[in-house]
Design an enzyme around this catalytic site. Sequence first.
Site, PDB file in Angstrom:
ATOM      1  N   GLU A 133       0.847  -1.197   0.000  1.00 22.59           N
ATOM      2  CA  GLU A 133       0.000   0.000   0.000  1.00 22.59           C
ATOM      3  C   GLU A 133       0.879   1.243   0.000  1.00 22.59           C
ATOM      4  OE1 GLU A 133      -2.898   0.531   3.146  1.00 22.59           O
ATOM      5  OE2 GLU A 133      -3.587   2.405   2.266  1.00 22.59           O
ATOM      6  N   LYS A 155      -8.125 -15.776  15.610  1.00 21.54           N
ATOM      7  CA  LYS A 155      -8.283 -15.282  14.240  1.00 21.54           C
ATOM      8  C   LYS A 155      -9.680 -14.735  13.968  1.00 21.54           C
ATOM      9  CE  LYS A 155      -4.463 -18.007  12.762  1.00 21.54           C
ATOM     10  NZ  LYS A 155      -3.892 -19.119  12.046  1.00 21.54           N
ATOM     11  N   ASP A 205       1.924 -14.867  12.437  1.00 19.49           N
ATOM     12  CA  ASP A 205       0.812 -15.455  11.696  1.00 19.49           C
ATOM     13  C   ASP A 205      -0.140 -14.317  11.331  1.00 19.49           C
ATOM     14  OD1 ASP A 205      -1.526 -16.688  10.850  1.00 19.49           O
ATOM     15  OD2 ASP A 205      -1.248 -18.405  12.178  1.00 19.49           O
ATOM     16  N   HIS A 258      -2.361  10.319  -0.917  1.00 18.29           N
ATOM     17  CA  HIS A 258      -2.467   9.028  -1.618  1.00 18.29           C
ATOM     18  C   HIS A 258      -2.364   9.218  -3.124  1.00 18.29           C
ATOM     19  CE1 HIS A 258      -3.379   5.802   1.378  1.00 18.29           C
ATOM     20  NE2 HIS A 258      -3.426   6.887   2.146  1.00 18.29           N
TER      21      HIS A 258
HETATM   22  C1  LIG Z   1      -3.291 -32.004   8.552  1.00 16.77           C
HETATM   23  C2  LIG Z   1      -4.427 -32.791   7.980  1.00 16.77           C
HETATM   24  C3  LIG Z   1      -4.723 -32.295   6.561  1.00 16.77           C
HETATM   25  C4  LIG Z   1      -4.048 -34.267   7.942  1.00 16.77           C
HETATM   26  O1  LIG Z   1      -5.159 -34.987   7.501  1.00 16.77           O
HETATM   27  P1  LIG Z   1      -5.195 -36.550   7.532  1.00 16.77           P
HETATM   28  O2  LIG Z   1      -6.568 -36.946   7.116  1.00 16.77           O
HETATM   29  O3  LIG Z   1      -4.710 -37.028   8.855  1.00 16.77           O
HETATM   30  O4  LIG Z   1      -4.057 -36.883   6.483  1.00 16.77           O
HETATM   31  P2  LIG Z   1      -3.963 -37.850   5.261  1.00 16.77           P
HETATM   32  O5  LIG Z   1      -2.542 -38.224   5.190  1.00 16.77           O
HETATM   33  O6  LIG Z   1      -5.005 -38.929   5.334  1.00 16.77           O
HETATM   34  O7  LIG Z   1      -4.296 -36.913   4.013  1.00 16.77           O
HETATM   35  C5  LIG Z   1      -5.603 -36.442   3.716  1.00 16.77           C
HETATM   36  C6  LIG Z   1      -5.502 -35.298   2.732  1.00 16.77           C
HETATM   37  O8  LIG Z   1      -4.947 -34.155   3.388  1.00 16.77           O
HETATM   38  C7  LIG Z   1      -4.095 -33.438   2.453  1.00 16.77           C
HETATM   39  N1  LIG Z   1      -2.696 -33.519   2.907  1.00 16.77           N
HETATM   40  C8  LIG Z   1      -2.201 -34.284   3.903  1.00 16.77           C
HETATM   41  N2  LIG Z   1      -0.881 -34.078   4.045  1.00 16.77           N
HETATM   42  C9  LIG Z   1      -0.528 -33.169   3.115  1.00 16.77           C
HETATM   43  C10 LIG Z   1       0.706 -32.536   2.785  1.00 16.77           C
HETATM   44  N3  LIG Z   1       1.841 -32.816   3.421  1.00 16.77           N
HETATM   45  N4  LIG Z   1       0.726 -31.642   1.776  1.00 16.77           N
HETATM   46  C11 LIG Z   1      -0.409 -31.343   1.122  1.00 16.77           C
HETATM   47  N5  LIG Z   1      -1.614 -31.923   1.394  1.00 16.77           N
HETATM   48  C12 LIG Z   1      -1.671 -32.812   2.387  1.00 16.77           C
HETATM   49  C13 LIG Z   1      -4.261 -34.140   1.110  1.00 16.77           C
HETATM   50  O9  LIG Z   1      -5.340 -33.572   0.406  1.00 16.77           O
HETATM   51  C14 LIG Z   1      -4.568 -35.565   1.556  1.00 16.77           C
HETATM   52  O10 LIG Z   1      -5.210 -36.305   0.550  1.00 16.77           O
HETATM   53  P3  LIG Z   1      -4.327 -36.923  -0.638  1.00 16.77           P
HETATM   54  O11 LIG Z   1      -3.868 -35.784  -1.495  1.00 16.77           O
HETATM   55  O12 LIG Z   1      -3.183 -37.624   0.034  1.00 16.77           O
HETATM   56  O13 LIG Z   1      -5.303 -37.812  -1.292  1.00 16.77           O
HETATM   57  C15 LIG Z   1      -5.717 -32.672   8.862  1.00 16.77           C
HETATM   58  O14 LIG Z   1      -5.483 -33.223  10.130  1.00 16.77           O
HETATM   59  C16 LIG Z   1      -6.227 -31.282   9.028  1.00 16.77           C
HETATM   60  O15 LIG Z   1      -6.769 -30.700   8.091  1.00 16.77           O
HETATM   61  N6  LIG Z   1      -6.149 -30.713  10.249  1.00 16.77           N
HETATM   62  C17 LIG Z   1      -6.691 -29.386  10.537  1.00 16.77           C
HETATM   63  C18 LIG Z   1      -5.606 -28.372  10.490  1.00 16.77           C
HETATM   64  C19 LIG Z   1      -6.137 -26.980  10.284  1.00 16.77           C
HETATM   65  O16 LIG Z   1      -7.068 -26.737   9.547  1.00 16.77           O
HETATM   66  N7  LIG Z   1      -5.505 -26.027  10.915  1.00 16.77           N
HETATM   67  C20 LIG Z   1      -5.875 -24.639  10.739  1.00 16.77           C
HETATM   68  C21 LIG Z   1      -5.064 -23.870  11.666  1.00 16.77           C
HETATM   69  S1  LIG Z   1      -5.902 -23.705  13.198  1.00 16.77           S
HETATM   70  C22 LIG Z   1      -6.227 -22.065  13.138  1.00 16.77           C
HETATM   71  O17 LIG Z   1      -5.482 -21.377  12.531  1.00 16.77           O
HETATM   72  C23 LIG Z   1      -7.444 -21.434  13.683  1.00 16.77           C
HETATM   73  C24 LIG Z   1      -8.114 -21.984  14.936  1.00 16.77           C
HETATM   74  C25 LIG Z   1      -8.484 -23.422  14.829  1.00 16.77           C
HETATM   75  O18 LIG Z   1      -7.294 -21.765  16.073  1.00 16.77           O
HETATM   76  C26 LIG Z   1      -9.359 -21.115  15.031  1.00 16.77           C
HETATM   77  C27 LIG Z   1     -10.256 -21.424  16.200  1.00 16.77           C
HETATM   78  O19 LIG Z   1      -9.841 -21.271  17.342  1.00 16.77           O
HETATM   79  O20 LIG Z   1     -11.422 -21.767  15.930  1.00 16.77           O
HETATM   80  N1  LIG Z   2      -2.875 -25.282  16.280  1.00 19.31           N
HETATM   81  C1  LIG Z   2      -3.652 -24.243  16.114  1.00 19.31           C
HETATM   82  O1  LIG Z   2      -4.832 -24.296  16.409  1.00 19.31           O
HETATM   83  C2  LIG Z   2      -3.119 -22.987  15.559  1.00 19.31           C
HETATM   84  C3  LIG Z   2      -1.829 -22.896  15.170  1.00 19.31           C
HETATM   85  N2  LIG Z   2      -1.353 -21.721  14.694  1.00 19.31           N
HETATM   86  C4  LIG Z   2       0.059 -21.701  14.335  1.00 19.31           C
HETATM   87  O2  LIG Z   2       0.773 -21.978  15.526  1.00 19.31           O
HETATM   88  C5  LIG Z   2       2.069 -21.424  15.423  1.00 19.31           C
HETATM   89  C6  LIG Z   2       2.420 -20.833  16.732  1.00 19.31           C
HETATM   90  O3  LIG Z   2       2.382 -21.883  17.681  1.00 19.31           O
HETATM   91  P1  LIG Z   2       3.373 -21.815  18.885  1.00 19.31           P
HETATM   92  O4  LIG Z   2       2.885 -22.801  19.881  1.00 19.31           O
HETATM   93  O5  LIG Z   2       3.525 -20.424  19.305  1.00 19.31           O
HETATM   94  O6  LIG Z   2       4.770 -22.172  18.243  1.00 19.31           O
HETATM   95  P2  LIG Z   2       5.438 -23.535  17.805  1.00 19.31           P
HETATM   96  O7  LIG Z   2       4.431 -24.560  17.480  1.00 19.31           O
HETATM   97  O8  LIG Z   2       6.439 -23.172  16.780  1.00 19.31           O
HETATM   98  O9  LIG Z   2       6.124 -24.058  19.162  1.00 19.31           O
HETATM   99  C7  LIG Z   2       7.043 -23.310  19.844  1.00 19.31           C
HETATM  100  C8  LIG Z   2       7.780 -24.231  20.799  1.00 19.31           C
HETATM  101  O10 LIG Z   2       9.083 -23.724  20.967  1.00 19.31           O
HETATM  102  C9  LIG Z   2       9.601 -24.170  22.193  1.00 19.31           C
HETATM  103  N3  LIG Z   2      10.332 -23.063  22.831  1.00 19.31           N
HETATM  104  C10 LIG Z   2      11.662 -23.022  23.027  1.00 19.31           C
HETATM  105  N4  LIG Z   2      12.030 -21.851  23.565  1.00 19.31           N
HETATM  106  C11 LIG Z   2      10.908 -21.132  23.736  1.00 19.31           C
HETATM  107  C12 LIG Z   2      10.641 -19.845  24.271  1.00 19.31           C
HETATM  108  N5  LIG Z   2      11.598 -19.040  24.727  1.00 19.31           N
HETATM  109  N6  LIG Z   2       9.369 -19.411  24.304  1.00 19.31           N
HETATM  110  C13 LIG Z   2       8.374 -20.175  23.840  1.00 19.31           C
HETATM  111  N7  LIG Z   2       8.555 -21.406  23.330  1.00 19.31           N
HETATM  112  C14 LIG Z   2       9.817 -21.888  23.261  1.00 19.31           C
HETATM  113  C15 LIG Z   2       8.413 -24.673  23.032  1.00 19.31           C
HETATM  114  O11 LIG Z   2       8.544 -26.082  23.117  1.00 19.31           O
HETATM  115  P3  LIG Z   2       7.931 -26.937  24.319  1.00 19.31           P
HETATM  116  O12 LIG Z   2       6.482 -26.576  24.392  1.00 19.31           O
HETATM  117  O13 LIG Z   2       8.154 -28.334  23.883  1.00 19.31           O
HETATM  118  O14 LIG Z   2       8.640 -26.561  25.560  1.00 19.31           O
HETATM  119  C16 LIG Z   2       7.214 -24.283  22.184  1.00 19.31           C
HETATM  120  O15 LIG Z   2       6.158 -25.193  22.275  1.00 19.31           O
HETATM  121  C17 LIG Z   2       2.045 -20.430  14.303  1.00 19.31           C
HETATM  122  O16 LIG Z   2       2.793 -20.947  13.226  1.00 19.31           O
HETATM  123  C18 LIG Z   2       0.606 -20.360  13.908  1.00 19.31           C
HETATM  124  O17 LIG Z   2       0.462 -20.184  12.542  1.00 19.31           O
HETATM  125  C19 LIG Z   2      -2.122 -20.606  14.625  1.00 19.31           C
HETATM  126  C20 LIG Z   2      -3.419 -20.650  15.013  1.00 19.31           C
HETATM  127  C21 LIG Z   2      -4.041 -21.852  15.495  1.00 19.31           C
END
Ligand SMILES: CC(C)(COP(=O)([O-])OP(=O)([O-])OC[C@H]1O[C@@H](n2cnc3c(N)ncnc32)[C@H](O)[C@@H]1OP(=O)([O-])[O-])[C@@H](O)C(=O)NCCC(=O)NCCSC(=O)C[C@@](C)(O)CC(=O)[O-]
Ligand SMILES: NC(=O)C1=CN([C@@H]2O[C@H](COP(=O)(O)OP(=O)(O)OC[C@H]3O[C@@H](n4cnc5c(N)ncnc54)[C@H](OP(=O)(O)O)[C@@H]3O)[C@@H](O)[C@H]2O)C=CC1
Length: 518
Positions: free
Chosen positions: A214, A346, A420, A511
Amino acid sequence: MIFTPSAMMLKLLYTRGSLRNTPEGVAFSIKNRLDTVRITRIEYVELDDVRIGTEQIALDLGNGDVRPASVFNAERAGFTLPVGQSATFHLAAKPLPEGLHTIRVRFAAEPFGELTVEVEDAIAARPESRTRIPRSETDDYSEAAIRARQQFAEEFTGEQFEHLKHYSFDAHTLQGNCEHFTGVAQIPVGLAGPLHVNGEHAQGQFLIPLATTEGTLVASYNRGIQLLNLCGGVKCTVIGDAMQRAPVFVFDDARGARDFGRWVEEAIDQIRPEAESTSRIAKLQYIDTYLAGKFAYLRFNYSTGDAAGQNMVGRATFAACSWILEHYPGAPIRHFYLESNFATDKKASQVNVMRTRGKRVVAEAVIKRDILQQRMRVKPEQLAYHGQVSNVGAFLSGANNNGAHSANGITALFIATGQDVANVSESSAGVLYSEITPEGDLYISITIPSLIVATHGGGTGLATQNEYLRLLGCTGRGTVNKLAEIVAGVVLAGELSLGAAISSSDWVSSHEQYGRNR
Ligand SMILES: CC(C)(COP(=O)([O-])OP(=O)([O-])OC[C@H]1O[C@@H](n2cnc3c(N)ncnc32)[C@H](O)[C@@H]1OP(=O)([O-])[O-])[C@@H](O)C(=O)NCCC(=O)NCCSC(=O)C[C@@](C)(O)CC(=O)[O-]
Ligand SMILES: NC(=O)C1=CN([C@@H]2O[C@H](COP(=O)(O)OP(=O)(O)OC[C@H]3O[C@@H](n4cnc5c(N)ncnc54)[C@H](OP(=O)(O)O)[C@@H]3O)[C@@H](O)[C@H]2O)C=CC1
């Protein structure tokens, strides 16, 4: 301390849709989605209550490592199954008809002892062949795997790509940050500052890297920073710190939920060590309970060191809930979800604003009347009046911020330093306040109640992101509050600059000069 996964959680090990007939019999897969375990013995598998003995079971651990279960048990060596790794069970059994089947696997695992996974899965007609992005099972960050995806993208679209292929780091460093890595998006970074911060953790002058597309943004923050510097710098203070995960427990009625909430309060000293057993760093501070209908929403609050903590708190709360599910002596828990949308990750939310998420940080300054007039062409009264009018606008619109644009500086800093970026949703909340001092100067402050920042973990260790953290002096243990203070100072600079531009009516013209690509 070790948590024992409940039957509900053990179901997560099974890979749904993996049940299939094979030329040798029947196969299905498990994938460790819980915690690293060492499997020491396979007892049996039951398919629709028909027991399959260990002599009819073979375990495929990948990379050609296939072992008959009877041999595996006799060897007593066991195998470690890290999180994310799969294993396939091959059973010498009659092919199954299409439809739903029950699978029961009994095995022993360290450190848990004997466990049973019981699930239902269907034998279904195999899906048609589909377009699949190339992926390497052995090394998905290898040059060959990356090139295969780039080529796939070019063939799929009929376009040639040049710039997205150029990067200077080893792609293997992206493991844990990006699957199917194919290339980079180069975001331009402009420097603003140096900003003079008078924090408790950040003290002195800081160059500010702003990753943005931007136009006008870097110029505006730079201008606000110069103004703050001329007035002695910005005072920044972290006043709160908590990262949440919010599970929900479902009961038959409201009384069940209410009694559970009371029990959780009393059991906190037993729950805490379960949660903290999963991390050296995460510390459970307190659990808030919110009740509605037959639902008990728990909001677990942690300190997470230098990490943002979302992964840490997910893992810790999972362990805590596993213990709760096993030990709650009251009414039956009908359902449980690890996240109930009450964390709130988020998403902009009032609970984040009121109860803090990440860092709660304040930036304050007193802007001298004459400097404000000379540099920004506005008087303190004009800015303060504009603030009052904007407050009404923010109230009417239901915005999560009564300031002008804290998301701009926060997003640009987040991109540069490997935060993130989706956390801008809650980090964008802001409470802006200003008043005229008895001397006729402008006191101005911004409170950011839910700023999600890290100097460890997530994307903060990546190549360019870590360099920008180094530019800010924010690498190493104990630096996260310093980063939070710097971000808050930058945000206040932006509020002053844009606020002044809107008040003095030179916002559009600026701008037109810096921010157009017609
Ligand atoms: C991680 C998976 C996908 C495993 O999923 P799975 O079913 O255990 O894995 P799988 O090995 O059976 O693979 C299934 C499919 O996943 C994809 N896949 C699998 N591995 C790969 C890879 N390496 N690279 C690319 N694609 C991959 C791929 O499409 C694959 O199908 P295939 O292509 O094999 O036929 C599943 O457990 C999952 O979707 N988990 C949820 C994770 C997620 O959505 N996280 C979002 C972040 S959390 C967040 O940011 C916000 C939150 C949650 O905090 C907000 C809130 O508080 O509400
Ligand atoms: N799972 C989810 O639902 C979500 C995941 N994310 C993703 O999660 C990530 C952030 O997760 P976060 O747990 O922060 O990081 P990481 O998953 O990268 O874990 C950080 C780890 O580093 C180790 N550590 C070593 N030194 C330190 C230190 N000084 N302070 C803190 N930790 C230290 C700890 O290990 P130990 O605990 O073993 O001691 C800690 O668990 C981001 O990439 C974000 O995108 C975002 C939103 C939701």
